[in-house]
Structures are given as C-alpha cells and as structure tokens.
Design an enzyme around this catalytic site. Structure first.
Site, short mmCIF file in Angstrom:
data_model
loop_
_atom_site.label_atom_id
_atom_site.label_comp_id
_atom_site.label_asym_id
_atom_site.label_seq_id
_atom_site.Cartn_x
_atom_site.Cartn_y
_atom_site.Cartn_z
N LYS A 251 -13.87 -3.82 11.17
CA LYS A 251 -14.48 -2.76 10.35
C LYS A 251 -15.86 -2.41 10.88
CE LYS A 251 -11.90 -4.15 6.23
NZ LYS A 251 -11.95 -4.74 4.87
N ASP B 182 -11.18 -9.55 10.85
CA ASP B 182 -10.94 -8.30 10.13
C ASP B 182 -12.27 -7.63 9.77
OD1 ASP B 182 -9.01 -6.47 8.75
OD2 ASP B 182 -10.21 -7.07 7.02
N GLU C 213 -5.10 -13.56 2.68
CA GLU C 213 -3.80 -13.58 3.32
C GLU C 213 -3.14 -14.93 3.00
OE1 GLU C 213 -2.34 -11.11 4.95
OE2 GLU C 213 -4.09 -9.81 4.70
N GLU D 288 -10.37 6.74 6.40
CA GLU D 288 -11.43 6.23 5.53
C GLU D 288 -11.19 4.78 5.11
OE1 GLU D 288 -14.72 6.15 4.37
OE2 GLU D 288 -14.39 8.29 4.03
N ALA E 72 -11.45 0.47 2.06
CA ALA E 72 -10.47 0.94 1.08
C ALA E 72 -10.87 2.34 0.60
CB ALA E 72 -10.31 -0.04 -0.06
N GLY F 223 -7.44 -4.32 -2.33
CA GLY F 223 -6.44 -4.15 -3.37
C GLY F 223 -5.60 -2.93 -3.10
N GLY G 298 -4.60 -13.78 -4.92
CA GLY G 298 -4.09 -12.78 -3.98
C GLY G 298 -5.15 -12.08 -3.17
N ILE H 288 0.84 -1.21 0.00
CA ILE H 288 0.00 0.00 0.00
C ILE H 288 0.86 1.26 0.00
CG2 ILE H 288 -1.68 1.33 1.32
CD1 ILE H 288 -2.82 -1.36 2.28
N LYS I 206 -5.53 -0.14 11.00
CA LYS I 206 -6.80 -0.21 11.74
C LYS I 206 -6.61 -0.38 13.24
CE LYS I 206 -8.66 -3.50 9.10
NZ LYS I 206 -7.95 -3.48 7.81
N THR J 120 1.26 1.11 7.86
CA THR J 120 1.75 -0.12 8.51
C THR J 120 0.57 -0.88 9.12
OG1 THR J 120 2.04 0.75 10.76
CG2 THR J 120 3.78 1.22 9.16
#
Length: 822
Positions: free
Chosen positions: A682, A678, A667, A606, A611, A797, A664, A475, A579, A555
């Site tokens: 969120k 995860d 993980e 955001e 994403a 992505g 991809g 990223i 996060k 990170t």
C-alpha cells in the site's frame, strides 16, 4: 380527404387485407373520401425485372418464372375469396398474365430489353395486386373502384425514373376526382407519358403516387402504411434502443432518407411539402400506434438530434495536388466530369487549403468515376500538378440529423467524443451551413459500433454502465449485494443503470447482455456451461458492442492482471480491488496507467490503499491542485491497527493476535499480515502515485516478529513461538505507557525514502488515539505543513472494501454523465 398508401410488405399475406380494409373503412366512415394506393405484392417487381432479363438473354426460364408469378397471384386470390366469387377475378388475372407473356415473348424474340419495355413489364406488379385488392374491397361490401394511375400521372419519357409533369398531372387528377366517389384503389409506382406510354416513377414510386394525388387535391394528410412503427431514430436492426419519432420536419425527413432511411424517399415528400400537407408513417400491423408525422413545424421531440442513419457501402474518391490550390474552376471541372459519366455524388468534403476534394459514391460507379476524373485532369496528372485519383473502398457514411442542431454548441464535440471512445476513425466529414446534418465517413467494419455509440450519446435516457465482475468471493459477492440493494433507487433517482453483464469465479463464467439477475446470480453462475476463459470473455464483450464496459477485478489473481493490457486495448475501463497490478514492477504500473490514458478509459483502484477511505483520490487532488507532498505517515492495515490499539500493560501480545484472528481481522495465518508486506504494498502504491519510481524491495520493513516466529512450520507452532515473545512486547508496552506513549507500526514516506517501523508516539501525534481496526493516514504538504491532513476510518472488511469498489464505479458513471451534458 386522406390518401393512404400500403407497401408490398403490408399486402404480402392475404390475411393482412382484412386489417387494411378495416383501416380504410374507418377513414371512409369519417369523411367519405379516401384514396388508397397499393404497391405490388412483395418481391414481385424484382421478379418481373428478372423475367425481363432472362428473356433478353434468350433464357426460356422466363416462361417458368411467369407461371410461378401467375400461381402466386392465383393462390392469393384463392386465399381471399370463396370459390363462387373467383371466376370473374381470375379471368382478369388471366388477361393480365397473357398480356405480360406476349410482351416478354417480344423481348425474347428481339433479344433486347429497353428501359421502355422494362417499365411496361414492371407495371404488371401493381396492376395485378390492385386488381385483386379492389375486388376484395368490393367483396367486403365497400364502395371501391380500381383506378389505373396511368390515367392520372403524366411524366416525361425518361423510362425507369420518369419525371412528373406537374401541371398536366394536377389537371388530370382533379378532373378525374370530380366524377369519382367512394374509395379509389390506385396503382402505385406507374404512370404514363402524355401519349399514353407506360412509365415508372423509380424508387419510392408508390409513395410518390400518393403524395402527388394528395397535393393535387389538397388532402388533409398522406399516410404511408408500412411494417414499422413510423420513422425510427435509427435502423432497429442495427441499433439497440432505436425508437419511433413522433414528428419530423420535411427537411429532416429528406436528410434522413437521403442517407439511408428506407421508410421514406425524398421525392415522396416534395409534393406534400409544396402544399404543406402532413405525411404520416404508420404500421399496418400496429394500426393503433400514432406513427411519425412529417410536417413543416414539428415539435422538439425531446432532443437536439432527430435521427441517425447510414449508407452501408460506399467508396471515397480523393482528388488532390498542389495544382488545385487557388485555381478557379477545379470543382466545376471535377463535378462536370462526374455528371457526364452519370455518377451520383452522395457526399462532398473539401479541405480549406483547397489541396484536396473527396467525393463519396456507390461502389458500382468507381471505374467510370475514376476514369472520368483522370481524363478531365489528364494534363495536370501528367505534370504531377494533380495526383492520380485515390480510391478507398468498404466505407460507410453516417449522418446525424436534426433541425435543433443549428447553432448548438458542443454537439459536434459530443458526436466525435462518442466515436473516439469507441476507437472509430473518421475518414471524412461534411456539414452544410444549415447545420441540419453532420455526415462522416468511416470504415464499414465500424458501422454498428459507431451507430450504437452515437445513438446512445444523443438518445440514452439512462446511463448504462456494463459491469463484468471477476471474483465473487467475500468482496465480490458483497459488491453484488450492494449493487442489487441500490439498483432501483439509482435507476429512479439518477437514471443510472448499473448492469452486471458478466460474472466469473475461478472455474466458471456467465455472460448475459440483458443483465444477470442479482437475486439468483449464484445458481446461474454455478449452472453456467461456460468455463472461465478471459479470452472468451473479452471476445464476448466485443461482440455485444455495449458502451461503458467496466471490468471489476475483485480477485487476487496474477492471471487476471495479465489481461489488463488487452482490456485497455479494447477500451474497457478497469476498477481493481486486486493490488497485484500496482505492486509489481514499476514499469508495469506505469504501462497500465499510460494505456488507460491512451485509450481514454478509466483505471481506478481506490481500495488498493485503504478500502473505502478516499486516500488515493485525495492524494491525486492535492497533487493536481499544485500542492507538494512532503511526508506521508500511515497505518494501512486493519489487522496491525487492531493489535496495537488493543495491547496494553497486563494484556499478552499473543492473546491480542489470537483475538484478532478469531474476529476475522487476520488471514488464516496471521504472519501474512504481521510480516508487513501487505502494508508495504500500500505504501508502494502511494509512493508511485506521487511520482516516485519505487520498487517493493526499496521499502525498508522493520519486522514486528522475531525470526523464529516467521520460520515456524505451522500456525500452531507460530503461536507457540509468539507466546515466547510476550515478555519482550510486555516490556516495550510498559515502557511506552510509563512515558505516556503507545506502540504503533507506522509506514513513512519522506525524501523518497520509505520505511515501516514499530515506534512509540505520544499524545500529540494524530495516530495516538486510533481505535479498533481503523486505518489512518496523514499527509504533510506545503499547504498542510503545521497540521497534516488526516484521513481516518475503517480500512478493512468486505462491506467497506466493496463500498470502495462501488464508489470507483460511480466515478466512471459520473464521468459518462458529464460527457453527455452540455
């Protein structure tokens, strides 16, 4: 005609004189009438003062100092003239040095240094320099004549800072010039009483000499030649980006000079101002530069503010007490006492309640000023009607000056907003009714920070956002590429300079004030000698004193999160793809938000929810507009979305998971996605955004995978166990298909309850037609009740996540631009 004045810095090096006489010669060729006023060689006046003080103290070191002064001027002559041209000039130098020695020896014998004697000693600086300079002009073949200003300028006998007697001075100058032609080389700084006793004109005296001659003769222009490109918008040694001003009004120039601008001095301008003669500030070492013209009706110069200047070391004396309210004569007594004590007041500020008056003075006047005030108000102090004088030291005055500031709304707001963003406390404020100047008193330690913040607020032609990017993995590196690819268009079209000044990976760190070259950042970071140290990074950011600093956290590091409070305390905004800060304890989440608000910086994240999808910003807009959130439904995992969008009768669940891994979407260990944690993080963030004090443990997660899959010791073993569940999932998929439904793993927040469950939905549900790896969220609110507000799109992505981070950076940039606009 024109009158040119050259300061000590212009003539310090003998080699400069050829350039100076080229300037003078050019003017002479144009109108055949030029006067050039010269100061002493740089440092000479101060040396003469030291010599006088040593002599008065009976210190024979003064003899050696005079010898060194003699040597300095002889070496100057030797550098300019061939040997056969020196004898006559050196004879004149010898005569002047001998006269100086005799006068100083008299001071030595009397052990007394009067202001009158000091003026006479100081005059030798200009007499020596101008004797040499005039001789050099003649050597170059120019029609020059040495002129002693003591024959031209008449003053009173206020030795040390004599006052000019204008009528007599004008008469003498006009009479002298009636018989003189060619180029006159005139001694600056020195004058004489009507009886012929030598005096000096005080600070800026050589400039005043030039201005007086120009005013008496009605000159076309006064040119002050120095070592800078005119009057600057601020002190270039203190302010990055200071630039030369094309034009100033007389009033603006006097205000700037009063508050510390050293290029000009107020008395210099007054004679020229009286005769409406322009004063041009020029650079001896860059003679082709137009410089700054000071005149009666200057142009706008492109801005509301012309300049920002400062007096670096002042003290503030405050007189206050109930006995001052409504009592006439208080101010008169206060300033009368200071005048009697010969204390110069730089700035005055009085509260409208009349309860207090504060005055700014130089630190060397503190003792006598305090004593004079307390003597004057001794009775009031004794009965506690007036408090003892409060003294505050180590302060600085900043002045913002500009004629166009008059009647301009919002200007003061911009000034104080710039200071507030840098946490600069304003101790006192003063503004005259002319609105030409706003002056503030601040702590001396904040001077550089304040000057740069104000200068940027009023003069920056581009909005510079200074980025320190932590984490240069997928990223972070994609973000750097996006900034690089869009940099020039942003600069050209929006005047936005996204400057990456800091980079860090897990091992190393790179910091460059001018900006890191994004075409070669990988090599530069790899070759950096700095190990990653977030304490050092923070210290470096503070030292650079840049505005609009943003930490970009790309990170997944808990260590970086531990520094968030320190970044906020230093008034650094944070854009977080990480996060962890928002999914730890609710107390920490709330603390970071409150800190950002308290320090008036941004905290944007955001990408934490979807994403580049505008989920958090939309949610905030709904709440801020008064809408009430009734229910949130979401699929906020690209991995889970892909899997359940692709499972269908006849297609094994384990095969779809393997396909997702190969592409991809997951993980390395798919369980990190399929365990729903995860996803739950969120949902937790969204719950907190609408004000629910929820913890991660409060979210009920219906696991997708059987326990054996979760507990498999390796990824290979996991897939073996997963294949055993294919029949289970096949049955669910077929049953759903038979009923015209699909399987979806949906997060739901309603009535302060958060769940994530695998469920079947029919074609009427907005999630039914979800494709690929897209994310989707539906907000059911008071306004969007029957038909929820739906946001759908790529939610995973590197490209879209980096774009989401970049969008947050743009939000910060736009807020900065908005603050600067009226």
């Amino acid at each position: 005609m024109k009158v040119l004045k050259f300061g000590g810095t212009s003539v310090t090096r003998p080699g400069n004189l050829r350039t100076i006489f080229r300037i003078i010669g050019k003017e002479y060729e144009q109108d055949r009438a030029v006067t050039a006023v010269f100061s002493a060689l740089s440092g000479t006046t101060d040396e003469l003062i030291t010599i006088s003080q040593l002599a008065a103290d009976k210190d024979q070191e003064y003899c050696h100092r005079i010898q060194q002064l003699d040597k300095k001027h002889r070496e100057y002559v030797n550098s300019l003239f061939p040997a056969d041209q020196r004898p006559a000039l050196l004879k004149n130098i010898d005569a002047l040095i001998t006269e100086l020695q005799e006068i100083v020896h008299g001071i030595f014998l009397l052990k007394e240094l009067s202001n009158r004697s000091l003026d006479l000693v100081m005059s030798f600086g200009e007499r020596l320099s101008n004797t040499i300079i005039a001789a050099y002009g003649g050597y170059l073949g120019l029609p020059v004549k040495y002129s002693d200003a003591r024959q031209l300028i008449v003053t009173d006998n206020n030795f040390g800072a004599a006052r000019v007697q204008m009528d007599q001075t004008v008469a003498r100058i006009r009479s002298y010039y009636q018989t003189e032609t060619g180029i006159l080389i005139v001694t600056g700084f020195i004058a004489a009483t009507v009886e012929g006793v030598t005096t000096t004109l005080g600070r800026g005296g050589s400039d005043l000499t030039a201005s007086l001659i120009a005013a008496a003769l009605g000159a076309e222009e006064v040119q002050i030649w120095t070592d800078v490109n005119g009057v600057m918008s601020a002190n270039p040694h203190k302010v990055k980006g200071a630039f030369s001003l094309r034009e100033l009004s007389y009033e603006e120039a006097m205000e700037l000079s009063h508050f510390g601008a050293k290029v000009i001095h107020p008395p210099t301008i007054q004679p020229a101002m009286d005769k409406n003669i322009p004063v041009r500030i020029m650079n001896t070492f860059n003679p082709d530069f137009a410089g700054t013209v000071i005149k009666s009706s200057p142009g706008s110069n492109g801005g509301l503010v012309k300049g920002i200047t400062s007096i670096s070391d002042i003290a503030l004396l405050t007189v206050q007490g109930s006995g001052m309210v409504g009592v006439t004569g208080i101010s008169s007594r206060l300033f009368g006492s200071l005048a009697k004590a010969d204390v110069n007041v730089i700035l005055i500020s009085q509260a409208s309640s009349e309860h207090s008056i504060c005055v700014a003075i130089t630190p060397d006047s503190i003792s006598k000023a305090k004593a004079a005030i307390e003597e004057e108000f001794a009775l009031e102090i004794a009965v506690h009607r007036v408090d003892p004088v409060i003294v505050e030291k180590d302060l600085t005055i900043l002045a913002v000056v500009g004629e166009r500031m008059r009647k301009t709304t919002g200007l003061a707001g911009r000034l104080f907003n710039a200071l507030g963003e840098k946490a600069v406390n304003v101790i006192a404020i003063a503004q005259g009714s002319s609105e030409l100047n706003i002056s503030i008193v601040i702590d001396k330690r904040d001077e550089l920070t304040a000057l740069n913040a104000i200068h940027e607020a009023f003069f920056a032609k581009q909005t510079q956002i200074n980025l320190s990017i932590l984490g240069v993995g997928l990223i972070g590196s994609t973000l750097l590429n996006q900034i690089r690819d869009n940099y020039q268009s942003l600069l050209a079209e929006q005047a936005l300079d996204l400057r990456v000044v800091g980079l860090a990976n897990s091992r190393k760190m790179l910091i460059q004030e001018s900006g890191i070259d994004l075409a070669s950042w990988k090599n530069a970071l790899e070759n950096s000698a700095l190990a990653r140290d977030l304490n050092l990074l923070l210290e470096k950011i503070r030292q650079l004193n840049l505005s609009n600093n943003v930490i970009v956290d790309c990170t997944a590091s808990a260590e970086v999160i531990e520094f968030y409070d320190r970044f906020f305390a230093a008034r650094i905004s944070i854009v977080a793809a990480n996060k962890l800060a928002n999914t730890g304890s609710y107390a920490r989440y709330l603390n970071f938000r409150n800190l950002a608000k308290e320090k008036n910086v941004h905290y944007l994240y955001e990408t934490n929810a979807g994403a580049a999808l505008p989920i958090i910003s939309t949610l905030r807009d709904l709440i801020n507009s008064g809408d009430r959130i009734l229910r949130i439904e979401a699929i906020l995992s690209g991995t889970i979305s892909f899997i359940f969008n692709n499972v269908q009768p006849g297609k094994k669940f384990s095969s779809v998971v393997k396909e997702a891994r190969l592409k991809g979407f997951t993980e390395p260990d798919p369980r990190d996605d399929l365990n729903g944690l995860d996803f739950a993080r969120k949902l937790l963030i969204l719950a907190r955004e609408i004000g629910i004090p929820m913890e991660l443990s409060d979210i009920k997660i219906d696991p997708i995978l059987p326990e054996k899959c979760q507990k498999a010791s390796t990824v290979e073993e996991f897939f073996q166990e997963l294949e055993k569940t294919d029949a289970y999932f096949e049955k669910m998929i077929k049953q759903a298909a038979a009923a015209g439904q699909v399987l979806r793993y949906i997060a739901r927040l309603e009535n302060e309850t958060a769940t994530i469950t695998l469920e079947t939905i029919n074609a009427t549900h907005p999630f039914y037609s979800l494709k690929g790896s897209d994310n989707i969220i539906a907000f059911t609110t008071s306004r969007y009740n029957e038909n929820p507000l739906v946001i759908k799109g790529a939610g995973a992505g590197a490209d879209v996540t980096a774009a989401g981070v970049l969008a947050d950076i743009f939000k910060i940039a736009n807020s900065v631009i908005k603050k600067r606009s009226f």
